[in-house]
Design a protein around this motif. Structure first.
Motif, PDB file in Angstrom:
ATOM      1  N   LEU A 296     -50.813  44.740   1.650  1.00 44.10           N
ATOM      2  CA  LEU A 296     -50.072  43.495   1.595  1.00 44.10           C
ATOM      3  C   LEU A 296     -51.007  42.359   1.999  1.00 44.10           C
ATOM      4  N   PRO A 297     -50.633  41.116   1.730  1.00 40.60           N
ATOM      5  CA  PRO A 297     -51.453  40.000   2.211  1.00 40.60           C
ATOM      6  C   PRO A 297     -51.572  40.047   3.733  1.00 40.60           C
ATOM      7  N   SER A 298     -52.624  39.468   4.262  1.00 42.81           N
ATOM      8  CA  SER A 298     -52.804  39.415   5.711  1.00 42.81           C
ATOM      9  C   SER A 298     -52.002  38.260   6.291  1.00 42.81           C
ATOM     10  N   LEU A 299     -51.808  38.285   7.618  1.00 45.87           N
ATOM     11  CA  LEU A 299     -51.144  37.165   8.270  1.00 45.87           C
ATOM     12  C   LEU A 299     -51.971  35.890   8.155  1.00 45.87           C
ATOM     13  N   ASP A 300     -53.303  36.020   8.054  1.00 47.81           N
ATOM     14  CA  ASP A 300     -54.131  34.839   7.828  1.00 47.81           C
ATOM     15  C   ASP A 300     -53.724  34.144   6.528  1.00 47.81           C
ATOM     16  N   GLU A 301     -53.491  34.945   5.486  1.00 43.48           N
ATOM     17  CA  GLU A 301     -53.093  34.379   4.202  1.00 43.48           C
ATOM     18  C   GLU A 301     -51.706  33.763   4.279  1.00 43.48           C
ATOM     19  N   VAL A 302     -50.806  34.401   5.037  1.00 38.98           N
ATOM     20  CA  VAL A 302     -49.467  33.847   5.250  1.00 38.98           C
ATOM     21  C   VAL A 302     -49.564  32.511   5.975  1.00 38.98           C
ATOM     22  N   PHE A 303     -50.390  32.477   7.020  1.00 38.37           N
ATOM     23  CA  PHE A 303     -50.560  31.257   7.808  1.00 38.37           C
ATOM     24  C   PHE A 303     -51.030  30.117   6.909  1.00 38.37           C
ATOM     25  N   PHE A 304     -52.007  30.403   6.072  1.00 41.71           N
ATOM     26  CA  PHE A 304     -52.521  29.376   5.170  1.00 41.71           C
ATOM     27  C   PHE A 304     -51.454  28.925   4.182  1.00 41.71           C
ATOM     28  N   ALA A 305     -50.699  29.880   3.632  1.00 45.04           N
ATOM     29  CA  ALA A 305     -49.675  29.538   2.653  1.00 45.04           C
ATOM     30  C   ALA A 305     -48.577  28.659   3.262  1.00 45.04           C
ATOM     31  N   LEU A 306     -48.239  28.902   4.524  1.00 43.33           N
ATOM     32  CA  LEU A 306     -47.146  28.171   5.164  1.00 43.33           C
ATOM     33  C   LEU A 306     -47.570  26.808   5.693  1.00 43.33           C
ATOM     34  N   THR A 307     -48.757  26.747   6.282  1.00 46.74           N
ATOM     35  CA  THR A 307     -49.174  25.506   6.938  1.00 46.74           C
ATOM     36  C   THR A 307     -50.099  24.662   6.083  1.00 46.74           C
ATOM     37  N   GLY A 308     -50.659  25.263   5.026  1.00 46.37           N
ATOM     38  CA  GLY A 308     -51.538  24.516   4.152  1.00 46.37           C
ATOM     39  C   GLY A 308     -52.930  24.336   4.687  1.00 46.37           C
ATOM     40  N   ALA A 309     -53.253  25.034   5.784  1.00 46.54           N
ATOM     41  CA  ALA A 309     -54.591  24.918   6.376  1.00 46.54           C
ATOM     42  C   ALA A 309     -54.933  26.221   7.050  1.00 46.54           C
ATOM     43  N   PRO A 310     -56.228  26.569   7.091  1.00 45.76           N
ATOM     44  CA  PRO A 310     -56.630  27.776   7.811  1.00 45.76           C
ATOM     45  C   PRO A 310     -56.235  27.655   9.268  1.00 45.76           C
ATOM     46  N   ARG A 311     -56.014  28.794   9.899  1.00 40.22           N
ATOM     47  CA  ARG A 311     -55.678  28.769  11.316  1.00 40.22           C
ATOM     48  C   ARG A 311     -56.831  28.186  12.112  1.00 40.22           C
ATOM     49  N   ASN A 312     -56.507  27.581  13.254  1.00 39.68           N
ATOM     50  CA  ASN A 312     -57.531  27.035  14.131  1.00 39.68           C
ATOM     51  C   ASN A 312     -57.909  28.085  15.145  1.00 39.68           C
ATOM     52  N   PRO A 313     -59.134  28.555  15.165  1.00 40.97           N
ATOM     53  CA  PRO A 313     -59.513  29.541  16.170  1.00 40.97           C
ATOM     54  C   PRO A 313     -59.451  28.919  17.547  1.00 40.97           C
ATOM     55  N   PRO A 314     -59.063  29.706  18.572  1.00 43.57           N
ATOM     56  CA  PRO A 314     -58.980  29.153  19.910  1.00 43.57           C
ATOM     57  C   PRO A 314     -60.331  28.720  20.412  1.00 43.57           C
ATOM     58  N   ASP A 315     -60.356  27.569  21.140  1.00 43.98           N
ATOM     59  CA  ASP A 315     -61.595  27.158  21.755  1.00 43.98           C
ATOM     60  C   ASP A 315     -61.785  27.909  23.056  1.00 43.98           C
TER      61      ASP A 315
END
Length: 329
Positions: A296-315
């Protein structure tokens, strides 16, 4: 009516002209993990601060164990544990001393407080450093001690705000084990994280929030359906055959092939039959595979599809744009 371990309804919180929460609705059943995902500044930490009685909402309701977090704040606090993004520890005290102090503040007798502290130090791999001052602890050790501090009172509801930031992979696995043990014992966990594999591994349900409101909610599998379909991923044992493998995938599926890694390719598939046909053609062409999977698609791909931007890695601090400076409610 189902009673949730914790829930929010139409939660609104403003800081001056900034609206951190804009009608947030969350809920979790007892004994489960609710993963909360969102880009930096989405309102994750603010939601935890409201549920942990550290900040009053401007509008809406928030309940823990059926109790209103504003009207019944004093009754809510004994039910919860909180590990925020910033460790709240006394650096002059030892690790043992910090946990015993919290136990005493929670009205444990001294012997019981010491016993509970030692149990948690063992659980988080800190026994050898128990009598060292926290000032001498590494960042990862402080993070583990802060997590231990949130569990001194055996809370039934636990709020973990970016708990894995600063932990190496081995310690992260230890944390995951502890979370699974807590829920097996009936505790409920709200987990904010930007490690999407962490949410996939731990969460029974996931809420994705953006601009202070929930934009998607469901199990990890349900959210992955948002992107749609399945994909075949293949990594030839001989990287020189990557082009041949890509040609087979494109021909059989009729979809464009994408790079999924340095020597890995992936393509959407419309049916299981295509998977078997791809495997048959790989065998015919003598393409040996190091990896071959249907996913199945990864949660990273879901995150991008929903928010329109790659996830922000924690600083380095794990900051998501809001503040959580206390680790024990």
């Amino acid at each position: 009516m189902e009673e949730y371990a914790f829930q929010t309804e139409g939660l609104v919180k403003r800081f001056g002209t900034t609206t951190a929460l804009a009608g947030l609705d969350l809920h979790a059943r007892p004994g489960t993990v609710l993963g909360v995902l969102g880009p930096n500044g989405a309102g994750k930490t603010t939601a935890i601060r409201v549920l942990a009685t550290l900040t009053d909402p401007d509008e809406g309701l928030a309940r823990v164990g059926g109790l209103d977090v504003v009207q019944d704040a004093a009754a809510v606090r004994p039910l919860i544990g909180l590990a925020g993004q910033y460790a709240a520890l006394d650096e002059e005290l030892t690790g043992l001393g910090n946990l015993v102090l919290i136990g005493r503040l929670l009205d444990l007798r001294k012997r019981a407080a010491v016993q509970r502290a030692q149990e948690l130090l063992d659980r988080f791999g800190l026994s050898d450093a128990a009598r060292k001052p926290v000032a001498a602890y590494s960042g990862g050790m402080r993070r583990r001690l802060d997590l231990a501090a949130s569990l001194v009172g055996r809370p039934r509801v636990i709020f973990l705000d970016e708990p894995s930031v600063g932990l190496d992979p081995g310690r992260r696995e230890d944390l995951w084990r502890v979370i699974r043990e807590l829920t097996a014992d009936g505790a409920s966990v709200l987990l904010t994280t930007q490690y999407l594999e962490e949410a996939d591994a731990l969460a029974d349900d996931i809420a994705v929030i953006d601009h202070g409101r929930v934009i998607a909610h469901g199990t990890p599998s349900e959210l992955k359906q948002i992107v749609g379909g399945q994909a075949v991923a293949a990594r030839p044992r001989d990287p020189g055959r990557l082009g041949d493998a890509a040609a087979i995938l494109a021909t059989v599926t009729g979809h464009p092939v994408e790079r999924a890694g340095r020597h890995e390719i992936a393509v959407p598939v419309d049916s299981d039959r295509a998977v078997f046909e791809v495997a048959r053609r790989f065998e015919e062409q003598g393409i040996a595979l190091a990896e071959f999977s249907l996913r199945l698609p990864s949660l990273d791909e879901v995150f991008f599809a929903l928010t329109g931007a790659p996830r922000n890695p924690p600083d380095s601090s794990g900051n998501d744009g809001t503040e959580a400076r206390r680790s024990q409610a």
